[in-house]
Write a protein that holds these residues in place. Structure first.
Motif, PDB file in Angstrom:
ATOM      1  N   UNK A   1      -2.255   4.933  -7.691  1.00 56.28           N
ATOM      2  CA  UNK A   1      -3.516   4.219  -7.433  1.00 56.28           C
ATOM      3  C   UNK A   1      -3.150   2.857  -6.858  1.00 56.28           C
ATOM      4  N   UNK A   2      -3.498   2.640  -5.605  1.00 54.21           N
ATOM      5  CA  UNK A   2      -3.237   1.361  -4.948  1.00 54.21           C
ATOM      6  C   UNK A   2      -4.426   0.425  -5.160  1.00 54.21           C
ATOM      7  N   UNK A   3      -4.199  -0.891  -5.091  1.00 55.37           N
ATOM      8  CA  UNK A   3      -5.337  -1.816  -5.186  1.00 55.37           C
ATOM      9  C   UNK A   3      -6.254  -1.673  -3.969  1.00 55.37           C
ATOM     10  N   UNK A   4      -7.507  -2.030  -4.151  1.00 57.83           N
ATOM     11  CA  UNK A   4      -8.497  -1.877  -3.077  1.00 57.83           C
ATOM     12  C   UNK A   4      -8.110  -2.678  -1.841  1.00 57.83           C
ATOM     13  N   UNK A   5      -7.540  -3.845  -2.043  1.00 57.41           N
ATOM     14  CA  UNK A   5      -7.129  -4.700  -0.928  1.00 57.41           C
ATOM     15  C   UNK A   5      -5.629  -4.563  -0.668  1.00 57.41           C
ATOM     16  N   UNK A   6      -5.124  -3.352  -0.700  1.00 60.81           N
ATOM     17  CA  UNK A   6      -3.682  -3.093  -0.571  1.00 60.81           C
ATOM     18  C   UNK A   6      -3.118  -3.742   0.693  1.00 60.81           C
ATOM     19  N   UNK A   7      -2.073  -4.546   0.514  1.00 61.24           N
ATOM     20  CA  UNK A   7      -1.480  -5.245   1.657  1.00 61.24           C
ATOM     21  C   UNK A   7      -0.074  -4.738   1.986  1.00 61.24           C
ATOM     22  N   UNK A   8       0.277  -3.550   1.490  1.00 62.62           N
ATOM     23  CA  UNK A   8       1.609  -2.995   1.768  1.00 62.62           C
ATOM     24  C   UNK A   8       1.623  -2.435   3.190  1.00 62.62           C
ATOM     25  N   UNK A   9       2.563  -2.908   3.989  1.00 64.37           N
ATOM     26  CA  UNK A   9       2.694  -2.433   5.362  1.00 64.37           C
ATOM     27  C   UNK A   9       3.836  -1.424   5.465  1.00 64.37           C
ATOM     28  N   UNK A  10       3.673  -0.433   6.331  1.00 59.91           N
ATOM     29  CA  UNK A  10       4.741   0.531   6.593  1.00 59.91           C
ATOM     30  C   UNK A  10       4.646   1.816   5.808  1.00 59.91           C
ATOM     31  N   UNK A  11       3.587   1.992   5.019  1.00 63.73           N
ATOM     32  CA  UNK A  11       3.434   3.236   4.267  1.00 63.73           C
ATOM     33  C   UNK A  11       3.267   4.409   5.235  1.00 63.73           C
ATOM     34  N   UNK A  12       4.029   5.461   4.973  1.00 65.18           N
ATOM     35  CA  UNK A  12       3.982   6.638   5.830  1.00 65.18           C
ATOM     36  C   UNK A  12       4.619   7.795   5.073  1.00 65.18           C
ATOM     37  N   UNK A  13       4.527   8.990   5.650  1.00 66.60           N
ATOM     38  CA  UNK A  13       5.219  10.158   5.117  1.00 66.60           C
ATOM     39  C   UNK A  13       6.675   9.775   4.833  1.00 66.60           C
ATOM     40  N   UNK A  14       7.122   9.977   3.604  1.00 63.35           N
ATOM     41  CA  UNK A  14       8.467   9.541   3.210  1.00 63.35           C
ATOM     42  C   UNK A  14       9.557  10.147   4.077  1.00 63.35           C
ATOM     43  N   UNK A  15       9.306  11.344   4.625  1.00 67.97           N
ATOM     44  CA  UNK A  15      10.314  12.005   5.456  1.00 67.97           C
ATOM     45  C   UNK A  15      10.509  11.279   6.790  1.00 67.97           C
ATOM     46  N   UNK A  16       9.520  10.479   7.178  1.00 69.76           N
ATOM     47  CA  UNK A  16       9.590   9.749   8.445  1.00 69.76           C
ATOM     48  C   UNK A  16      10.295   8.402   8.301  1.00 69.76           C
ATOM     49  N   UNK A  17      10.666   8.032   7.092  1.00 71.33           N
ATOM     50  CA  UNK A  17      11.236   6.709   6.830  1.00 71.33           C
ATOM     51  C   UNK A  17      12.723   6.815   6.515  1.00 71.33           C
ATOM     52  N   UNK A  18      13.459   5.758   6.839  1.00 70.75           N
ATOM     53  CA  UNK A  18      14.878   5.709   6.479  1.00 70.75           C
ATOM     54  C   UNK A  18      15.002   5.527   4.967  1.00 70.75           C
ATOM     55  N   UNK A  19      16.160   5.837   4.432  1.00 70.19           N
ATOM     56  CA  UNK A  19      16.372   5.669   2.990  1.00 70.19           C
ATOM     57  C   UNK A  19      16.183   4.208   2.583  1.00 70.19           C
ATOM     58  N   UNK A  20      16.680   3.283   3.417  1.00 71.68           N
ATOM     59  CA  UNK A  20      16.550   1.852   3.108  1.00 71.68           C
ATOM     60  C   UNK A  20      15.083   1.441   3.066  1.00 71.68           C
ATOM     61  N   UNK A  21      14.292   1.951   4.021  1.00 79.78           N
ATOM     62  CA  UNK A  21      12.864   1.610   4.066  1.00 79.78           C
ATOM     63  C   UNK A  21      12.137   2.231   2.877  1.00 79.78           C
ATOM     64  N   UNK A  22      12.486   3.466   2.528  1.00 74.18           N
ATOM     65  CA  UNK A  22      11.862   4.106   1.358  1.00 74.18           C
ATOM     66  C   UNK A  22      12.133   3.297   0.102  1.00 74.18           C
ATOM     67  N   UNK A  23      13.375   2.865  -0.061  1.00 77.97           N
ATOM     68  CA  UNK A  23      13.730   2.091  -1.257  1.00 77.97           C
ATOM     69  C   UNK A  23      12.982   0.766  -1.309  1.00 77.97           C
ATOM     70  N   UNK A  24      12.848   0.123  -0.157  1.00 78.45           N
ATOM     71  CA  UNK A  24      12.118  -1.152  -0.099  1.00 78.45           C
ATOM     72  C   UNK A  24      10.646  -0.952  -0.462  1.00 78.45           C
ATOM     73  N   UNK A  25      10.046   0.105   0.100  1.00 80.21           N
ATOM     74  CA  UNK A  25       8.634   0.392  -0.192  1.00 80.21           C
ATOM     75  C   UNK A  25       8.452   0.876  -1.633  1.00 80.21           C
ATOM     76  N   UNK A  26       9.426   1.616  -2.147  1.00 81.91           N
ATOM     77  CA  UNK A  26       9.392   2.073  -3.544  1.00 81.91           C
ATOM     78  C   UNK A  26       9.241   0.867  -4.474  1.00 81.91           C
ATOM     79  N   UNK A  27      10.047  -0.163  -4.233  1.00 81.83           N
ATOM     80  CA  UNK A  27       9.981  -1.370  -5.062  1.00 81.83           C
ATOM     81  C   UNK A  27       8.641  -2.085  -4.901  1.00 81.83           C
ATOM     82  N   UNK A  28       8.160  -2.157  -3.650  1.00 83.23           N
ATOM     83  CA  UNK A  28       6.901  -2.864  -3.396  1.00 83.23           C
ATOM     84  C   UNK A  28       5.713  -2.123  -4.017  1.00 83.23           C
ATOM     85  N   UNK A  29       5.727  -0.797  -3.919  1.00 81.25           N
ATOM     86  CA  UNK A  29       4.654   0.002  -4.535  1.00 81.25           C
ATOM     87  C   UNK A  29       4.653  -0.203  -6.043  1.00 81.25           C
TER      88      UNK A  29
END
Length: 256
Positions: free
Chosen positions: A95-123
């Motif tokens: 469940x993301x906040x209504x005003x979610x400001x996370x940029x770069x969210x996409x299908x995990x298969x389309x992201x590099x491992x480094x980007x997934x890890x960065x977004x994992x922490x931000x989420x």
């Protein structure tokens, strides 16, 4: 007066977010090659930022429609691990906040491992709630991978610390009373499902890396249990492990 150094200019450009800034406009008049190179880098950064903002807006349409209909807690749900020959299937509900400001969210298969890890922490930092559902290889063999994936999704929803009033589910309809919408390729169309996809994949990949320490011949740290050449050769040479799915070909060929 000595002109401003290129290093100082680059430092200032890091904090500026619009091409209309007076300082940026003044730099356009500076003919030094280093300044013009710094401006090109700045312009590319802005273009990328605009593209990410546009992508986030496009991928928020299902969430925004649900908010308009009066729903407040919208959970995106996705699973990872249907295809591997070993290990569990893992699902996440986010469940993301209504005003979610996370940029770069996409299908995990389309992201590099480094980007997934960065977004994992931000989420994990910004999400309202996250739930994880895991169904292991023994149960996958007992009830089949489709039913196991569905069960993992339901477990993930049940693990949420807040009860969602609307579900956005990747390519599945769950037998739950909560209002829901199934989206084909939802992990590339909804920010909530994309967030769930990232949480599920990073969680499963890390688990498979742990398993690789216990079962070192199969390359689990690289293939996450999928049937790569390395994995198939190891099956031939070393046989099956306790985490292999015994009903999956070619694993079942090695069951004694």
């Amino acid at each position: 007066m000595k002109p401003e150094s290129i290093a100082d200019i680059k430092q200032k450009l890091v904090t500026i977010t619009t091409a209309e800034d007076p300082y940026v406009k003044s730099l356009r008049e500076d003919s030094r090659a280093g300044v013009q190179t710094a401006l090109k880098q700045f312009d590319r950064k802005l273009e990328k930022q605009v593209a990410l903002l546009k992508k986030r807006q496009e991928m928020s349409q299902f969430e925004q429609q649900a908010y308009k209909e009066g729903y407040q807690l919208i959970a995106g749900i996705d699973e990872v691990g249907r295809g591997p020959l070993a290990g569990p299937v893992i699902s996440a509900a986010v469940i993301l906040p209504k005003d979610c400001d996370i940029l770069g969210l996409n299908d995990s298969k389309q992201l590099s491992e480094a980007k997934r890890n960065q977004l994992f922490d931000e989420i994990n930092q910004k999400a309202v709630a996250i739930g994880i559902g895991l169904v292991d290889q023994t149960e996958i063999d007992a009830i089949n991978i489709y039913q196991a994936s569905k069960k993992a999704m339901m477990l993930a929803v049940e693990q949420l610390s807040k009860t969602p009033d609307y579900l956005l589910v990747d390519a599945m309809t769950l037998p739950m009373e909560t209002a829901q919408q199934s989206l084909i390729k939802g992990d590339a169309r909804s920010i909530s499902i994309a967030a769930a996809s990232i949480i599920a994949k990073v969680t499963r990949d890390r688990l498979m890396k742990e398993y690789s320490l216990e079962y070192p011949f199969y390359g689990f740290e690289r293939n996450a249990g999928y049937g790569t050449k390395e994995h198939l050769l190891a099956l031939e040479e070393h046989g099956i492990t306790p985490i292999h799915r015994l009903t999956f070909a070619p694993v079942k060929n090695y069951v004694k």
